[in-house]
Design a protein around this motif. Structure first.
Motif, PDB file in Angstrom:
ATOM      1  N   ASP A 143      74.796 -68.821  99.332  1.00  0.00           N
ATOM      2  CA  ASP A 143      76.243 -68.833  99.162  1.00  0.00           C
ATOM      3  C   ASP A 143      76.661 -70.119  98.447  1.00  0.00           C
ATOM      4  N   ILE A 144      76.014 -71.208  98.840  1.00  0.00           N
ATOM      5  CA  ILE A 144      76.255 -72.500  98.199  1.00  0.00           C
ATOM      6  C   ILE A 144      74.910 -73.102  97.826  1.00  0.00           C
ATOM      7  N   GLY A 145      74.642 -73.238  96.540  1.00  0.00           N
ATOM      8  CA  GLY A 145      73.416 -73.853  96.056  1.00  0.00           C
ATOM      9  C   GLY A 145      73.700 -75.242  95.534  1.00  0.00           C
ATOM     10  N   LEU A 146      72.852 -76.191  95.883  1.00  0.00           N
ATOM     11  CA  LEU A 146      73.049 -77.585  95.477  1.00  0.00           C
ATOM     12  C   LEU A 146      71.812 -78.062  94.735  1.00  0.00           C
ATOM     13  N   LEU A 147      71.966 -78.296  93.443  1.00  0.00           N
ATOM     14  CA  LEU A 147      70.861 -78.695  92.574  1.00  0.00           C
ATOM     15  C   LEU A 147      70.852 -80.200  92.395  1.00  0.00           C
ATOM     16  N   PHE A 148      69.788 -80.843  92.873  1.00  0.00           N
ATOM     17  CA  PHE A 148      69.654 -82.282  92.697  1.00  0.00           C
ATOM     18  C   PHE A 148      69.197 -82.591  91.277  1.00  0.00           C
ATOM     19  N   GLY A 149      69.868 -83.561  90.672  1.00  0.00           N
ATOM     20  CA  GLY A 149      69.437 -84.031  89.365  1.00  0.00           C
ATOM     21  C   GLY A 149      69.840 -83.107  88.229  1.00  0.00           C
ATOM     22  N   ASN A 150      69.106 -83.259  87.120  1.00  0.00           N
ATOM     23  CA  ASN A 150      69.442 -82.542  85.894  1.00  0.00           C
ATOM     24  C   ASN A 150      68.179 -81.975  85.258  1.00  0.00           C
ATOM     25  N   ASP A 151      67.389 -81.257  86.075  1.00  0.00           N
ATOM     26  CA  ASP A 151      66.137 -80.702  85.585  1.00  0.00           C
ATOM     27  C   ASP A 151      66.408 -79.795  84.384  1.00  0.00           C
ATOM     28  N   GLN A 152      65.756 -80.095  83.260  1.00  0.00           N
ATOM     29  CA  GLN A 152      66.039 -79.391  82.018  1.00  0.00           C
ATOM     30  C   GLN A 152      65.716 -77.903  82.101  1.00  0.00           C
ATOM     31  N   SER A 153      64.621 -77.563  82.770  1.00  0.00           N
ATOM     32  CA  SER A 153      64.247 -76.154  82.851  1.00  0.00           C
ATOM     33  C   SER A 153      65.269 -75.353  83.663  1.00  0.00           C
ATOM     34  N   VAL A 154      65.799 -75.964  84.732  1.00  0.00           N
ATOM     35  CA  VAL A 154      66.794 -75.279  85.555  1.00  0.00           C
ATOM     36  C   VAL A 154      68.094 -75.105  84.779  1.00  0.00           C
ATOM     37  N   THR A 155      68.569 -76.170  84.167  1.00  0.00           N
ATOM     38  CA  THR A 155      69.833 -76.089  83.443  1.00  0.00           C
ATOM     39  C   THR A 155      69.735 -75.135  82.252  1.00  0.00           C
ATOM     40  N   GLU A 156      68.560 -75.073  81.625  1.00  0.00           N
ATOM     41  CA  GLU A 156      68.377 -74.160  80.495  1.00  0.00           C
ATOM     42  C   GLU A 156      68.441 -72.704  80.957  1.00  0.00           C
ATOM     43  N   TRP A 157      67.801 -72.409  82.089  1.00  0.00           N
ATOM     44  CA  TRP A 157      67.841 -71.043  82.600  1.00  0.00           C
ATOM     45  C   TRP A 157      69.248 -70.685  83.077  1.00  0.00           C
ATOM     46  N   CYS A 158      69.953 -71.629  83.644  1.00  0.00           N
ATOM     47  CA  CYS A 158      71.335 -71.363  84.048  1.00  0.00           C
ATOM     48  C   CYS A 158      72.191 -71.062  82.816  1.00  0.00           C
ATOM     49  N   ARG A 159      71.935 -71.767  81.725  1.00  0.00           N
ATOM     50  CA  ARG A 159      72.664 -71.490  80.480  1.00  0.00           C
ATOM     51  C   ARG A 159      72.357 -70.086  79.990  1.00  0.00           C
TER      52      ARG A 159
END
Length: 314
Positions: free
Chosen positions: A255-271
């Protein structure tokens, strides 16, 4: 394997759909947390290995060899995806099925890495106490222990650490040294773990695979949800905190996800999946992922979203 994952993917998809609908007030909640680089300031796998290395100086393979072999496999796999990425220039071409397919391709790489460690018995000859003592030198992120204890002080919450780390005792040692109430009945740890000889009490070198990849984290998260739901008779609020791509499916499930930092692979997949940080993916205000840089910000965000009784704020 493909059929088994497909069934799990359907379960996740169905729950994610329900999680984006308006929620009634909750009487329970689950906080699931990754360990390395989420609770800790750095990855601790080398420290886990160092426990055995200090006892067996004649080990013929340096830990860097295992890291290099893993990276070789990963580079080969990533190269295969480059053409796929270039072919999917439009963000509309990507879906959650794409993410699942990508992560499924990582499973044999992670499994092979763990098998190499077991084959070469790099963690052999260590007692549970020694792993636990080694964990005490681990540095946690500021505020992490205090926040976990604050959550555990409420009878509405369950806390579970879900990690691909290689020693449960190492994690216990780290958290206990930081003052986390690991003795609480509402607290649990799920990770890979050495197999110990019943005769000597020392690790045999074999590592029992429990949490290898993203699907394992999702399965454990769902299992915790179902356990609380059965015990308390209501749907718990799901909160997940992680830092890497292995955590992304669980972050999406929460329900609430909290992503630590700015991992490039995570942010790219979110995009690729058109996921905007800080914006709900449903009408109910849930199904939302935030980027955070500290445990103070985690506490602040949850305070804004969650009542003291564990309910979702409206």
């Amino acid at each position: 394997m493909l059929a088994h994952y497909a069934r799990s993917a359907i379960r996740v998809s169905r729950y994610m759909t329900s999680a984006t609908k308006p929620m009634t007030r909750r009487r329970s909640a689950i906080l699931a947390v990754d360990f390395d680089e989420t609770l800790t300031t750095h990855c601790t796998l080398a420290s886990v290995v160092a426990v055995a290395r200090q006892k067996h100086h004649d080990c013929c393979l340096d830990f860097q060899w295992f890291t290099d072999e893993y990276m070789k496999d990963l580079d080969v796999y990533e190269a295969k995806w480059k053409s796929a990425v270039s072919d999917k220039a439009s963000s509309t071409a990507w879906s959650h099925k794409s993410l699942i397919a990508y992560l499924e391709g990582l499973w044999p790489i992670e499994g092979a890495s763990l098998e190499r460690l077991s084959t070469h018995k790099i963690l052999a000859g260590v007692s549970r106490k020694e792993f636990r003592i080694a964990g005490t030198s681990t540095e946690l992120r500021p505020g992490a222990a205090a926040f976990i204890n604050k959550v555990l002080s409420s009878p509405k919450w369950r806390v579970c650490v879900i990690s691909t780390n290689w020693s449960e005792d190492f994690i216990r040692g780290a958290l206990e040294a930081a003052g986390v109430n690991i003795a609480s009945n509402a607290f649990s740890i799920h990770c890979n773990n050495p197999v110990f000889s019943p005769d000597t009490g020392q690790s045999t070198g074999k590592i029992e695979p429990r949490v290898i990849w993203a699907k394992d984290k999702v399965d454990l998260f769902i299992r915790a949800k179902l356990s609380v739901q059965q015990e308390r008779g209501n749907m718990p609020l799901l909160v997940y905190v992680g830092d890497s791509l292995t955590d992304l499916p669980a972050l999406l499930l929460a329900d609430i996800g909290l992503l630590f930092g700015n991992d490039q692979s995570v942010t790219e997949w979110c995009r690729r999946l058109n996921i905007d940080f800080g914006k709900p993916r449903g009408e109910g205000g849930c199904g939302i992922i935030y980027q955070v840089s500290s445990w103070d910000s985690v506490e602040h965000l949850l305070r804004d979203h969650v009542d003291s009784d564990g309910s979702k704020c409206s």
